[in-house]
Each structure stands twice: as C-alpha cells, then as structure tokens.
Design an enzyme around this catalytic site. Structure first.
Site, PDB file in Angstrom:
ATOM      1  N   LYS A 177     -18.335  -2.525  15.768  1.00 12.68           N
ATOM      2  CA  LYS A 177     -17.335  -1.744  16.364  1.00 12.68           C
ATOM      3  C   LYS A 177     -17.430  -0.282  16.826  1.00 12.68           C
ATOM      4  CE  LYS A 177     -13.629  -0.012  15.737  1.00 12.68           C
ATOM      5  NZ  LYS A 177     -13.429   0.983  17.099  1.00 12.68           N
ATOM      6  N   GLY A 230     -16.867   7.233   8.890  1.00 12.16           N
ATOM      7  CA  GLY A 230     -15.478   7.868   9.414  1.00 12.16           C
ATOM      8  C   GLY A 230     -15.025   8.594   8.270  1.00 12.16           C
ATOM      9  N   GLU A 233      -9.814   8.858   4.935  1.00 13.19           N
ATOM     10  CA  GLU A 233      -8.530   8.175   5.047  1.00 13.19           C
ATOM     11  C   GLU A 233      -8.583   6.602   5.409  1.00 13.19           C
ATOM     12  OE1 GLU A 233      -6.075  10.118   7.852  1.00 13.19           O
ATOM     13  OE2 GLU A 233      -4.481   8.670   7.501  1.00 13.19           O
ATOM     14  N   GLY A 235     -11.601   5.022   5.431  1.00 13.71           N
ATOM     15  CA  GLY A 235     -12.638   4.270   4.425  1.00 13.71           C
ATOM     16  C   GLY A 235     -11.567   3.712   3.271  1.00 13.71           C
ATOM     17  N   GLU A 252     -19.595   5.821   4.552  1.00 10.07           N
ATOM     18  CA  GLU A 252     -20.104   6.991   4.657  1.00 10.07           C
ATOM     19  C   GLU A 252     -18.734   7.877   5.203  1.00 10.07           C
ATOM     20  OE1 GLU A 252     -23.037   8.177   3.855  1.00 10.07           O
ATOM     21  OE2 GLU A 252     -24.260   6.166   3.936  1.00 10.07           O
ATOM     22  N   CYS A 286     -20.604  15.327   9.709  1.00  8.65           N
ATOM     23  CA  CYS A 286     -19.947  15.001   8.661  1.00  8.65           C
ATOM     24  C   CYS A 286     -20.519  15.683   7.301  1.00  8.65           C
ATOM     25  CB  CYS A 286     -20.071  13.353   7.984  1.00  8.65           C
ATOM     26  SG  CYS A 286     -21.594  12.763   8.260  1.00  8.65           S
ATOM     27  N   GLU A 388     -11.621  18.842   5.528  1.00 13.10           N
ATOM     28  CA  GLU A 388     -12.536  18.437   6.432  1.00 13.10           C
ATOM     29  C   GLU A 388     -11.868  18.883   7.641  1.00 13.10           C
ATOM     30  OE1 GLU A 388     -14.223  14.675   7.512  1.00 13.10           O
ATOM     31  OE2 GLU A 388     -16.106  15.620   7.417  1.00 13.10           O
TER      32      GLU A 388
END
Ligand code: NAP
Ligand code: MG
Length: 501
Positions: A177, A230, A233, A235, A252, A286, A388
């Site tokens: 997705k 992604g 949160e 994750g 990741e 990231c 981040e």
C-alpha cells in the site's frame, strides 16, 4: 479514467467504485485519479496473495528461477527510467535529478540485489552434529507467507522496492500500500512485475487510505508479516494491530539524526555534507542529519559557511534538472514546518537564515508548497531539536568535547542515521562507535546501498531492511533435528518419561 488496483494479476476498480485524486505539489494541479481501496479491497488483495502462496508456483520455484524474474523487473525499470522518473518527481515534488539518479535506479538495484540473494543464499544450512544423543542438525530458511508493505510518501518508488523485492525474492507473496500523496510510481512497479512473468497474486498493489486499507494490511489474520515505513506514531499503531495474531513486524520510523563536525574536519567538505545531510529533498528524509553538532573551536567559522552556502541552493520547478529543491510534498507539510519555526522562535532559538515562505518564486508555482532552507542555533533540549519536523530545518548546536558531542547525539528518542566529519579516521571511528544509531556515515551522508543493512535503534524502528540482514527478515528459521542412533541405546532420554515406553 482512474488508475486501478493491481490484485491477483488483474487491474481492477475499488469494489465501492470510489476514487481519490493525486496532485503535483509544485503547481497544485491534479494529475490523476486513483482507485480508492477500502477494507474489502485490501482483503481481496490479501486473499490473492494467500492463494498465490498456498497454491501457486512462486514459493516452490528455485531461488534461481525467482532471481531471473526479479532481474527482469530491474531491467524493465531501467528501460522505463525516464517515464517513471517523471511520474515520481511530478507526483511527490522531489526533483527530476533525485528521481533519475536516486529513486529509479535505486528501485531497480533493490530488485537486482535481492535477485542475487535468491540465487546465491543457501536455504539449508548444515549445523553439524551432536555427540550424545547422536544427532544431526540442519536449519532451513523458509518464507513466511503473505507479507504486507506500507509505504511513506518521501521515497515512494525506492520504499516500495525495499518491501516488495526482498519479500518475493525469498518466496513470499506481497501486498503493497503506497502513501496516498504518492501512489502512482508503485503502480508502475506493478506493471514491470506483470511484464516480468511473475505469477498472478505474488505482487498486489492497493492504493487507498491508511486508516482503512492500511489497517487491514496490518491486522488481517492471513497476513504473516508486516513491513512499515513511516511515522513513529503510525508505527506504534501497526504494532498494536499486528499483535492480534502475533505477526512478524519490521518498522522503519522517524529520526532526528546528529551530524557531528569535529574540529579536525575538512570544513569545506563538511559544510557541503551538513547542508546535503539536512536539505536534500527538503529534509523529508527519515535519516536526515537535522542536528548539526559543531566543535566550538570552529563553530563561528563553520556556521558562517553553512549560512552563506544555504543561500546558494537553487529552489524552483522540481521538473527542471537545474533545480536543487522543489516543493514539499503538500501545503500541509509546509504548515507543519511553519508551526515548528514559530515554536523554535518561541523557545528562544536564534534564526540564522530562512524562516518564512518564499515570495519570489517563478510564476505558476504554488508558493504555499515551498519553504526555504532554514537554520536555527538551538539548544538540544528544545522541541525543534527533539521532534521530527520532516522539512528543511537545521539546528546547529556547539559542543566542547567528544564526550559532550556523543552525549548530545544520543540525547534523542530516535536513532536512525548520523554523521561524523573528521580527517582522522580513528578519531571518527571512536565517535561513531559511541553513537546509538542504526547508520553512521563518516565524511559522507545519505549513502545507502541495497547490500548493507538499514534501520533504527530506539524508537526509530524494529528490524533491518537491505543486505543479508534485510533478506533474512523475510525468511523464518526452522531447525530440523535428526537422531542418527541405530538402536535404543541412542534414545536413553526416553527414560525421562518412563523406562517402559
Ligand atoms: P505516515 O503518516 O506514518 O504514513 C506512512 C504510511 O502509513 C502511508 O502509506 C499511510 O497511508 C499509512 N498509514 C497511515 N495511518 C495508518 C494506519 N492507521 N494503519 C496503517 N497504515 C497507515 O508517514 P508519512 O507521512 O507518509 O511519512 C513521513 C514519516 O515517515 C516521517 O515521520 C519519517 O521519518 C518517516 N519515514 C521513515 C523512514 C525510515 O526508513 N525510517 C523512511 C521514510 C519516512 P496514507 O498515505 O493513506 O495516510
Ligand atoms: Mg501527489
């Protein structure tokens, strides 16, 4: 006409018939409509992958046969490089330069690397013998089954290849997705898979919202493994959803990586490296080195170099090969950056450059989607140095000793990337060894090869992608113990239950 979902080797509409638009962030223009997969479409894709795994030829082929198909995918991607690069750059706002030199060849090289893994990595390992009771052990490496992959918007094509290629190389089947902002290039990847004679159902791509289609891929009982890239949160949410059937999970996630400039660095190189480390792709990476920790011995000179050179970065139309930085992925991402810049000012950070939207962009570009390189002198405890931002914002922070630099670098909930700049290799290696992070570059930044592991310490993730480490995340381990005794004297341990059985 809307782009379709790729399920069981067919291109199909969403069952509910819904679609959603995708835009070119540089101009705000709509470039396509896509089928909007709901839970029922995700379930159909999972079922197709389940059938292909349980009943199809793919997991039963030799590694060499699978490798031939993956190499074909790599060839097709390279052959369509110009076309896919244009789709990738237009949809996500990254530059054509990045798409042509990083995204598309990077995607192809994932397939080529994992093809080599499929062909050359042993599936059965001889583990030797036990003296008593006499036995031989082997370890078999076997695919998990159905692997889902949920992809972010910052590197849509490469990230799709990191999930799809190792999964299918190891004999699993895959449901991908993409992120809703940037789904087009994963569909191009599916077309290459189809052309490469990979059997129906081995790869499926569903475009649609994370909150429905994505959640289904993380929790459905027929999914054996979930790989997610992604935000931290989401994750956490993926881990929760996967826990219902105790799925294998690799994540990741976010980062706030430290780029350490020691006073014995080549300052010219280090200044270029720090700017590249943060501002490449507008900081929407990231592992960006968004905290530059700089020795106080060179601090003033070095920060002066950063500010002067940041002003030379060329911002404009991302489709122009002369442009260094295009738009961010969306005006909402610019809003996030603006929020953090305001927060930084409120926290007392000193703004050194940037800090407000551009007013002199060429006509036709959407000024709400662009933001200039911004540098703050900050304290490591400030929110702008801890959270981040995922935008073009660099914090510069001075240090007085190696110990202090290491302490500051490790004072983060994250641990994904990091850099050390020094002309003394031993000095740099000593500092690198103390950094709590999954990747450290010495005198470089952002370099990733499919052959070496990538992933996070602490809240930056679970497991590794790429390299043999990443390949083995898609192969479960079966120990087979064979007793080699020829009579009951080799089975005395049965007596633990009863002497008479
Ligand atoms: P995100 O919001 O976490 O979304 C990532 C993916 O998850 C998208 O496909 C999204 O779908 C989907 N998703 C959202 N909510 C979901 C849910 N409840 N269940 C299942 N799937 C869900 O992150 P993003 O905004 O795309 O990317 C930026 C973030 O990713 C940054 O924080 C960055 O650090 C991190 N990142 C990490 C790495 C790494 O390798 N560690 C690489 C790239 C990015 P929709 O698009 O439909 O919402
Ligand atoms: Mg788009």
């Amino acid at each position: 006409m809307a782009e379709k979902l790729f399920i069981g080797g067919e291109w199909v509409d969403a069952q509910a018939g819904e679609t959603f638009p995708t835009y070119a962030p540089s101009t705000g223009e709509k470039i396509a409509d896509l089928a909007k997969a709901g839970r029922e479409d995700a379930q159909r894709a999972i079922q197709a992958a389940r059938d292909a795994f349980d009943n199809g030829p793919w997991p039963r082929m030799s590694g060499k046969e699978r490798a031939e198909r993956l190499r074909k995918v790599a060839e097709l991607i390279n052959a369509k490089s110009a076309e896919i690069s244009e789709i990738e750059a237009r949809d996500g706002g990254g530059t054509m330069k990045k798409a042509m030199f990083a995204d598309v060849p990077g995607g192809a090289s994932s397939f080529a690397f994992f093809a080599d893994c499929a062909e050359n990595t042993a599936d059965v390992e001889d583990r030797g013998t036990n003296p008593f009771p006499a036995a031989e052990s082997i370890v078999r490496r076997e695919p998990y089954g159905v692997c889902s992959g949920i992809i972010p918007w910052n590197f849509p094509f490469i990230m799709a290849s990191w999930k799809m290629a190792p999964a299918i190389a190891a004999g699993n089947t895959s449901v991908i997705k993409p992120a809703s902002f940037t789904s087009l290039s994963a569909l191009e990847m599916a077309k290459c898979v189809q052309e490469a004679d990979i059997p129906p159902g081995v790869v499926n791509v569903v475009t649609g919202p994370g909150g429905s289609a994505g959640e289904e891929l993380a929790q459905h009982p027929s999914v054996d493994k979930v790989a997610f890239t992604g935000s931290t949160e989401v994750g956490r949410r993926i881990m929760q959803l996967a826990s219902g059937t105790v799925k294998k999970v690799t994540l990741e996630l976010g980062g706030k990586s430290a780029n350490i400039v020691l006073d014995d660095a080549d300052l010219d190189l280090a200044a270029a490296g720090v700017l590249f480390g943060t501002f490449f792709h507008n900081g929407q990476v990231c592992e960006s080195g968004t905290r530059a920790l700089i020795s106080r011995n060179i601090y003033d000179e070095f920060v002066g170099m950063l500010v002067e050179r940041a002003g030379k970065i060329v911002i404009g139309d991302n489709m122009d090969m002369a442009t260094d930085l295009g738009p961010l992925v969306s005006p909402s991402q610019v809003d996030t950056v603006e929020r953090y810049v305001k927060l930084g000012l409120d926290e007392g950070a000193k703004l050194l450059c940037g800090g407000s939207k551009l007013t002199d962009l060429p006509a036709g570009l959407d000024a709400n989607a662009f933001y200039p390189p911004t540098i703050f002198e900050a304290d490591n405890s400030m929110k702008i140095a801890q959270e981040e931002i995922f935008g073009p914002v660099l914090c510069v922070i001075p240090f007085d000793s190696d110990d202090e630099a290491i302490k500051l670098a490790n004072d983060s909930i994250y641990g994904l990337g990091g850099g050390v700049w020094s002309k003394d290799a031993d000095h740099a290696q000593r500092v690198a060894a103390e950094m709590q992070t999954g990747t450290v570059w010495i005198n470089d930044y952002h370099m990733i090869t499919p052959a070496q592991p990538f992933g996070g310490y602490k809240q930056s993730g679970v497991g590794r992608e790429l390299g043999d480490y990443g390949y083995n995340e898609y192969r479960q381990v079966k120990h087979v113990w064979r007793n080699t005794a020829t009579d009951r004297s080799g089975y005395m341990h049965f007596a633990a239950l009863s002497g008479n059985i």
